[in-house]
Motif scaffolding. Sequence first.
Motif, PDB file in Angstrom:
ATOM      1  N   LYS A  99      27.692  25.361   6.665  1.00  0.00           N
ATOM      2  CA  LYS A  99      27.276  24.192   7.123  1.00  0.00           C
ATOM      3  C   LYS A  99      28.233  22.967   7.793  1.00  0.00           C
ATOM      4  N   ALA A 100      29.580  22.916   6.939  1.00  0.00           N
ATOM      5  CA  ALA A 100      30.559  22.145   7.389  1.00  0.00           C
ATOM      6  C   ALA A 100      31.153  22.531   8.630  1.00  0.00           C
ATOM      7  N   ALA A 101      31.109  24.036   9.060  1.00  0.00           N
ATOM      8  CA  ALA A 101      31.403  24.475  10.353  1.00  0.00           C
ATOM      9  C   ALA A 101      30.312  24.237  11.431  1.00  0.00           C
ATOM     10  N   GLY A 102      29.122  24.049  10.907  1.00  0.00           N
ATOM     11  CA  GLY A 102      28.086  23.827  12.185  1.00  0.00           C
ATOM     12  C   GLY A 102      27.552  25.180  12.137  1.00  0.00           C
ATOM     13  N   LEU A 103      27.655  26.220  11.565  1.00  0.00           N
ATOM     14  CA  LEU A 103      27.418  27.724  11.927  1.00  0.00           C
ATOM     15  C   LEU A 103      26.751  28.490  11.039  1.00  0.00           C
ATOM     16  N   PRO A 104      25.936  29.579  11.327  1.00  0.00           N
ATOM     17  CA  PRO A 104      25.127  30.195  10.412  1.00  0.00           C
ATOM     18  C   PRO A 104      25.978  31.143   9.485  1.00  0.00           C
ATOM     19  N   LEU A 105      25.889  31.467   8.364  1.00  0.00           N
ATOM     20  CA  LEU A 105      26.892  32.236   7.438  1.00  0.00           C
ATOM     21  C   LEU A 105      27.443  33.431   8.226  1.00  0.00           C
ATOM     22  N   TYR A 106      26.572  34.056   8.913  1.00  0.00           N
ATOM     23  CA  TYR A 106      27.069  35.413   9.236  1.00  0.00           C
ATOM     24  C   TYR A 106      28.119  35.247  10.383  1.00  0.00           C
ATOM     25  N   GLN A 107      28.282  34.220  10.846  1.00  0.00           N
ATOM     26  CA  GLN A 107      29.455  34.018  12.044  1.00  0.00           C
ATOM     27  C   GLN A 107      30.730  33.702  11.239  1.00  0.00           C
ATOM     28  N   LEU A 108      30.560  33.181  10.124  1.00  0.00           N
ATOM     29  CA  LEU A 108      31.894  33.181   9.200  1.00  0.00           C
ATOM     30  C   LEU A 108      32.287  34.626   8.594  1.00  0.00           C
ATOM     31  N   LEU A 109      31.407  35.411   8.561  1.00  0.00           N
ATOM     32  CA  LEU A 109      31.616  36.828   8.005  1.00  0.00           C
ATOM     33  C   LEU A 109      32.213  37.793   9.240  1.00  0.00           C
ATOM     34  N   GLY A 110      32.479  37.025  10.435  1.00  0.00           N
ATOM     35  CA  GLY A 110      32.975  38.079  11.428  1.00  0.00           C
ATOM     36  C   GLY A 110      31.981  38.328  12.800  1.00  0.00           C
ATOM     37  N   GLY A 111      30.775  37.642  12.404  1.00  0.00           N
ATOM     38  CA  GLY A 111      29.714  37.745  13.459  1.00  0.00           C
ATOM     39  C   GLY A 111      28.768  38.788  13.409  1.00  0.00           C
ATOM     40  N   ALA A 112      27.797  38.947  14.476  1.00  0.00           N
ATOM     41  CA  ALA A 112      26.747  40.021  14.104  1.00  0.00           C
ATOM     42  C   ALA A 112      27.452  41.401  14.551  1.00  0.00           C
ATOM     43  N   SER A 113      27.105  42.333  13.798  1.00  0.00           N
ATOM     44  CA  SER A 113      27.274  43.697  14.067  1.00  0.00           C
ATOM     45  C   SER A 113      26.315  44.600  14.980  1.00  0.00           C
ATOM     46  N   ARG A 114      25.105  43.970  14.617  1.00  0.00           N
ATOM     47  CA  ARG A 114      23.781  44.400  15.260  1.00  0.00           C
ATOM     48  C   ARG A 114      22.889  43.133  15.525  1.00  0.00           C
ATOM     49  N   ASP A 115      21.787  43.451  16.337  1.00  0.00           N
ATOM     50  CA  ASP A 115      20.924  42.558  16.739  1.00  0.00           C
ATOM     51  C   ASP A 115      19.841  42.103  15.798  1.00  0.00           C
ATOM     52  N   ARG A 116      19.605  42.963  14.613  1.00  0.00           N
ATOM     53  CA  ARG A 116      18.473  42.727  13.659  1.00  0.00           C
ATOM     54  C   ARG A 116      18.802  43.579  12.684  1.00  0.00           C
ATOM     55  N   VAL A 117      18.085  43.401  11.281  1.00  0.00           N
ATOM     56  CA  VAL A 117      18.450  44.062  10.266  1.00  0.00           C
ATOM     57  C   VAL A 117      17.185  44.903   9.921  1.00  0.00           C
ATOM     58  N   THR A 358      10.086  40.507  11.481  1.00  0.00           N
ATOM     59  CA  THR A 358       9.232  40.813  12.853  1.00  0.00           C
ATOM     60  C   THR A 358       9.350  42.170  13.174  1.00  0.00           C
ATOM     61  N   ASP A 359       8.465  42.971  13.420  1.00  0.00           N
ATOM     62  CA  ASP A 359       8.433  44.347  13.527  1.00  0.00           C
ATOM     63  C   ASP A 359       9.465  45.165  12.804  1.00  0.00           C
ATOM     64  N   GLY A 360       9.019  45.137  11.606  1.00  0.00           N
ATOM     65  CA  GLY A 360      10.003  45.841  10.722  1.00  0.00           C
ATOM     66  C   GLY A 360      11.492  45.394  10.477  1.00  0.00           C
ATOM     67  N   HIS A 361      11.904  44.225  11.048  1.00  0.00           N
ATOM     68  CA  HIS A 361      13.267  43.840  10.933  1.00  0.00           C
ATOM     69  C   HIS A 361      13.384  42.487  10.629  1.00  0.00           C
ATOM     70  N   LEU A 362      14.455  42.112  10.071  1.00  0.00           N
ATOM     71  CA  LEU A 362      14.951  40.711   9.473  1.00  0.00           C
ATOM     72  C   LEU A 362      16.085  40.367  10.527  1.00  0.00           C
ATOM     73  N   HIS A 363      15.978  38.882  10.552  1.00  0.00           N
ATOM     74  CA  HIS A 363      17.101  37.962  11.138  1.00  0.00           C
ATOM     75  C   HIS A 363      17.407  36.992  10.462  1.00  0.00           C
ATOM     76  N   PRO A 364      18.491  36.591  10.127  1.00  0.00           N
ATOM     77  CA  PRO A 364      18.764  35.220   9.265  1.00  0.00           C
ATOM     78  C   PRO A 364      18.626  33.657  10.003  1.00  0.00           C
ATOM     79  N   GLY A 365      18.415  33.815  11.278  1.00  0.00           N
ATOM     80  CA  GLY A 365      18.200  32.654  11.993  1.00  0.00           C
ATOM     81  C   GLY A 365      19.670  31.998  12.314  1.00  0.00           C
ATOM     82  N   GLU A 366      19.637  30.930  13.026  1.00  0.00           N
ATOM     83  CA  GLU A 366      20.804  30.121  13.571  1.00  0.00           C
ATOM     84  C   GLU A 366      20.989  29.087  13.026  1.00  0.00           C
ATOM     85  N   ALA A 367      20.374  28.737  11.874  1.00  0.00           N
ATOM     86  CA  ALA A 367      20.603  27.269  11.111  1.00  0.00           C
ATOM     87  C   ALA A 367      21.839  27.388  10.349  1.00  0.00           C
ATOM     88  N   PRO A 368      22.546  26.267  10.516  1.00  0.00           N
ATOM     89  CA  PRO A 368      23.878  26.239   9.767  1.00  0.00           C
ATOM     90  C   PRO A 368      23.772  26.709   8.355  1.00  0.00           C
TER      91      PRO A 368
END
Length: 402
Positions: A99-117, A358-368
């Motif tokens: 939240k302090a960085a203004g980013l969703p957590l996955y971005q602090l973990l190296g960014g997305a490795s895939r489009d959905r889960v 959605t369609d059997g897949h999850l996404h964390p969203g872009e909220a900080p």
Amino acid sequence: MKIVDAKVVVTSPGRNFVTLRITTDEGITGLGDATLNGRELAVVSYLLDHVVPLLIGRDPHRIEDTWQYLYRGAYWRRGPVTMAAIAAVDVALWDIKAKAAGLPLYQLLGGASRDRVRAYGHASGRDVPELFDSIRARQAEGYQAIRVQTGVPGLAKVYGVHRDGESAAEGRHPRPVVEDWDTAAYLRHIPGVFEAVRGEFGPELPLLHDAHHRLTPVQAARLGKALEPYDLFWLEDCTPAENQEGLRLVRRQTSTPLAIGEVFNSVFDYQTLVGEQLIDYVRSAVTHFGGVTPLRKLFDYAAQYQIKSAVHGPEDISPVGMAAAIHLDLAIHNFGIQEYSGHTALTDEVFRHAYTFTDGHLHPGEAPGIGVELDEELAAAHPYRPAYLPVNRLADGTVHDW
């Protein structure tokens, strides 16, 4: 930045959840899941009496240092109560940092490795026709991978099997319900169930099955071998894996993929299993493994042996723990699949979340942060209710693994 407050919230919007809320002097808050199904109040006491007093005044950005401070500093290490409490702190601090960085957590973990889960859902039935209806219901909800559980002839109640649409939390009791078990009957019945499912739904649908720790290594090997013709995605918890060496026998006898670890809370529980490549998926939850920090390390360790992630995600992991898992899923390279049972509508009101299915897949969203907000007023309207998991007994009354 300093931590100025840490509050533990216990609520039961259908089932019990324990949440830690950490607040900084800059007004940024973070949430962590500390739910330990059937032992919730033990974690509450651990947090309130032993952890919260140590957090006040600490720098929330020092996540690794805080984790080591709480783990090594206590002297008495590991165990589900300790690790659930540490997990709540760890996830709350990652929430604050993101939240302090203004980013969703996955971005602090190296960014997305895939489009959905990719996620799998649960289908169960007391008999095969009821099971078929449940599988079709999960497919209608969008699931493209399904765990299959079924009743066993002669047994009155089998854990994980209930009427479709009935929450696992319904009918909670203040004392453990006693269920019955017969391993021989189970081993005779299950291969025929999967033969029927494959005949009805074809070869392409990924199917999973959970033996729920009930089998010896020899019995587990026999089941894995019997299920090979039906091409399971995995056989889960085929034997109590505290005896890690027991998986050597299972591995030698079957090529059915194996998934283990939802009751584990430390990398030491996995050393033999991973190092000797005795399993294919690691199943620990963010909530019970000490948080994002150690689970990411476990996944990196497993990746060296081509072992993938499969984070535990039942209804008793709150949306806070689920959100943290989905961020981690999106970021790591060796992601396998995510268990996702969903929550009651009321739970989703108490824990408003940015992640989507959605369609059997999850996404964390872009909220900080992790993307979950807790409605404390609504949470307070649904207080804790004592509830236990069941116990299992054989026909002669012996308590058995379940």
